[in-house]
Design a protein around this motif. Structure first.
Motif, PDB file in Angstrom:
ATOM      1  N   ASP A   1     -23.144  66.721  -5.740  1.00 34.02           N
ATOM      2  CA  ASP A   1     -22.324  65.670  -5.155  1.00 34.02           C
ATOM      3  C   ASP A   1     -22.389  65.612  -3.640  1.00 34.02           C
ATOM      4  O   ASP A   1     -21.875  64.678  -3.049  1.00 34.02           O
ATOM      5  N   ASN A   2     -23.003  66.581  -3.010  1.00 32.20           N
ATOM      6  CA  ASN A   2     -23.021  66.612  -1.554  1.00 32.20           C
ATOM      7  C   ASN A   2     -24.392  66.277  -0.975  1.00 32.20           C
ATOM      8  O   ASN A   2     -24.629  66.520   0.198  1.00 32.20           O
ATOM      9  N   LYS A   3     -25.286  65.705  -1.766  1.00 35.46           N
ATOM     10  CA  LYS A   3     -26.628  65.439  -1.244  1.00 35.46           C
ATOM     11  C   LYS A   3     -27.266  64.227  -1.894  1.00 35.46           C
ATOM     12  O   LYS A   3     -26.911  63.827  -2.997  1.00 35.46           O
ATOM     13  N   VAL A   4     -28.225  63.666  -1.150  1.00 38.39           N
ATOM     14  CA  VAL A   4     -29.004  62.546  -1.654  1.00 38.39           C
ATOM     15  C   VAL A   4     -30.378  62.596  -0.994  1.00 38.39           C
ATOM     16  O   VAL A   4     -30.506  63.033   0.148  1.00 38.39           O
ATOM     17  N   THR A   5     -31.400  62.194  -1.726  1.00 33.38           N
ATOM     18  CA  THR A   5     -32.754  62.066  -1.192  1.00 33.38           C
ATOM     19  C   THR A   5     -33.071  60.580  -1.123  1.00 33.38           C
ATOM     20  O   THR A   5     -32.810  59.839  -2.079  1.00 33.38           O
ATOM     21  N   VAL A   6     -33.633  60.143   0.022  1.00 29.42           N
ATOM     22  CA  VAL A   6     -33.868  58.720   0.244  1.00 29.42           C
ATOM     23  C   VAL A   6     -35.322  58.492   0.654  1.00 29.42           C
ATOM     24  O   VAL A   6     -35.801  59.068   1.628  1.00 29.42           O
ATOM     25  N   LYS A   7     -35.992  57.646  -0.095  1.00 27.42           N
ATOM     26  CA  LYS A   7     -37.383  57.290   0.210  1.00 27.42           C
ATOM     27  C   LYS A   7     -37.424  56.316   1.392  1.00 27.42           C
ATOM     28  O   LYS A   7     -36.443  55.621   1.657  1.00 27.42           O
ATOM     29  N   PRO A   8     -38.561  56.231   2.092  1.00 30.36           N
ATOM     30  CA  PRO A   8     -38.687  55.285   3.207  1.00 30.36           C
ATOM     31  C   PRO A   8     -38.359  53.860   2.768  1.00 30.36           C
ATOM     32  O   PRO A   8     -38.772  53.411   1.696  1.00 30.36           O
ATOM     33  N   GLY A   9     -37.570  53.174   3.590  1.00 33.74           N
ATOM     34  CA  GLY A   9     -37.200  51.792   3.304  1.00 33.74           C
ATOM     35  C   GLY A   9     -36.066  51.635   2.314  1.00 33.74           C
ATOM     36  O   GLY A   9     -35.660  50.511   2.020  1.00 33.74           O
ATOM     37  N   LYS A  10     -35.517  52.724   1.809  1.00 33.57           N
ATOM     38  CA  LYS A  10     -34.459  52.671   0.795  1.00 33.57           C
ATOM     39  C   LYS A  10     -33.136  53.152   1.382  1.00 33.57           C
ATOM     40  O   LYS A  10     -33.070  53.641   2.505  1.00 33.57           O
ATOM     41  N   THR A  11     -32.077  53.019   0.588  1.00 31.32           N
ATOM     42  CA  THR A  11     -30.763  53.522   0.970  1.00 31.32           C
ATOM     43  C   THR A  11     -30.232  54.428  -0.131  1.00 31.32           C
ATOM     44  O   THR A  11     -30.652  54.329  -1.291  1.00 31.32           O
ATOM     45  N   GLY A  12     -29.318  55.297   0.243  1.00 34.67           N
ATOM     46  CA  GLY A  12     -28.655  56.172  -0.712  1.00 34.67           C
ATOM     47  C   GLY A  12     -27.271  56.515  -0.206  1.00 34.67           C
ATOM     48  O   GLY A  12     -27.050  56.602   1.008  1.00 34.67           O
ATOM     49  N   ASP A  13     -26.340  56.694  -1.114  1.00 42.20           N
ATOM     50  CA  ASP A  13     -24.948  56.977  -0.767  1.00 42.20           C
ATOM     51  C   ASP A  13     -24.538  58.366  -1.216  1.00 42.20           C
ATOM     52  O   ASP A  13     -24.973  58.836  -2.269  1.00 42.20           O
ATOM     53  N   VAL A  14     -23.667  58.981  -0.421  1.00 42.68           N
ATOM     54  CA  VAL A  14     -22.965  60.202  -0.808  1.00 42.68           C
ATOM     55  C   VAL A  14     -21.504  59.973  -0.494  1.00 42.68           C
ATOM     56  O   VAL A  14     -21.161  59.624   0.637  1.00 42.68           O
ATOM     57  N   THR A  15     -20.642  60.158  -1.485  1.00 40.36           N
ATOM     58  CA  THR A  15     -19.201  60.065  -1.271  1.00 40.36           C
ATOM     59  C   THR A  15     -18.655  61.476  -1.290  1.00 40.36           C
ATOM     60  O   THR A  15     -18.902  62.230  -2.223  1.00 40.36           O
ATOM     61  N   TYR A  16     -17.922  61.813  -0.225  1.00 42.73           N
ATOM     62  CA  TYR A  16     -17.497  63.197  -0.029  1.00 42.73           C
ATOM     63  C   TYR A  16     -16.058  63.228   0.465  1.00 42.73           C
ATOM     64  O   TYR A  16     -15.681  62.465   1.347  1.00 42.73           O
ATOM     65  N   ARG A  17     -15.261  64.118  -0.102  1.00 47.75           N
ATOM     66  CA  ARG A  17     -13.874  64.316   0.341  1.00 47.75           C
ATOM     67  C   ARG A  17     -13.833  65.572   1.205  1.00 47.75           C
ATOM     68  O   ARG A  17     -14.253  66.648   0.779  1.00 47.75           O
ATOM     69  N   PHE A  18     -13.290  65.425   2.397  1.00 44.22           N
ATOM     70  CA  PHE A  18     -13.202  66.524   3.354  1.00 44.22           C
ATOM     71  C   PHE A  18     -11.832  67.182   3.218  1.00 44.22           C
ATOM     72  O   PHE A  18     -10.835  66.674   3.718  1.00 44.22           O
ATOM     73  N   ASP A  19     -11.792  68.324   2.541  1.00 45.64           N
ATOM     74  CA  ASP A  19     -10.534  68.998   2.237  1.00 45.64           C
ATOM     75  C   ASP A  19     -10.105  70.022   3.276  1.00 45.64           C
ATOM     76  O   ASP A  19      -8.974  70.495   3.223  1.00 45.64           O
ATOM     77  N   ALA A  20     -10.981  70.397   4.190  1.00 47.89           N
ATOM     78  CA  ALA A  20     -10.646  71.426   5.176  1.00 47.89           C
ATOM     79  C   ALA A  20     -11.034  70.957   6.574  1.00 47.89           C
ATOM     80  O   ALA A  20     -12.023  70.245   6.750  1.00 47.89           O
TER      81      ALA A  20
END
Length: 157
Positions: free
Chosen positions: A113-132
């Protein structure tokens, strides 16, 4: 007979539409929790994130939308400095061992849940809750990228 044929054709078209929507053309990857909260747009270029510093509030859920404007595949891994070191070591050892890198299964202890790989020209999302509170990092651990400075700082207050 015409009713059955029309029903079969309609069902086939619906199934094709669902399959096409599920495949999505490899334009975006979303991981983590649902995207409630703020969206932060981050541009990936070869060896840099822009912006390179982000501020969030403790308890805030943020969706990071990564757009790869570079020529190489990049990843975005969210974690503290220890996690970044562990993930980098894991990526290096899997590359040296000749095994395929698995960007989606997670290294360290945080999961995918804390990572994404993105190819050239593409987009990717990571949704993360910062608890500390504290400092978190976003890093790219494709070979040599993190060492070349491809990281961003997330200040959690």
């Amino acid at each position: 007979m015409n009713t059955r044929r029309a029903l079969a054709l309609g069902t086939a078209l619906f199934a094709t539409a669902l399959l096409a929507a599920a495949c999505g053309g490899d334009t975006s990857t979303s991981t983590g929790a649902s995207s409630t909260g703020r969206v932060v747009e981050i541009t990936m270029t070869d060896m840099a994130y822009s912006p390179a510093a982000i501020s969030v509030t403790k308890g805030e859920t943020v969706t990071f939308r990564f757009r790869n404007n570079g020529q190489a595949i990049h990843e975005a891994v969210i974690g503290d400095s220890e996690y970044q070191m562990d993930h980098g070591a894991s990526m290096t050892s899997s590359t040296m061992a000749g095994t395929a890198k698995d960007h989606g299964m997670g290294h360290g202890g945080m999961g995918a849940d804390n990572k994404v790989t993105v190819k050239p020209g593409k987009t990717g999302d990571v949704t993360y809750r910062f608890d500390a509170s504290g400092t978190m990092l976003i890093g790219c651990h494709e070979p040599g990228h993190y060492e070349a400075g491809m990281k961003a700082t997330v200040d959690v207050t």
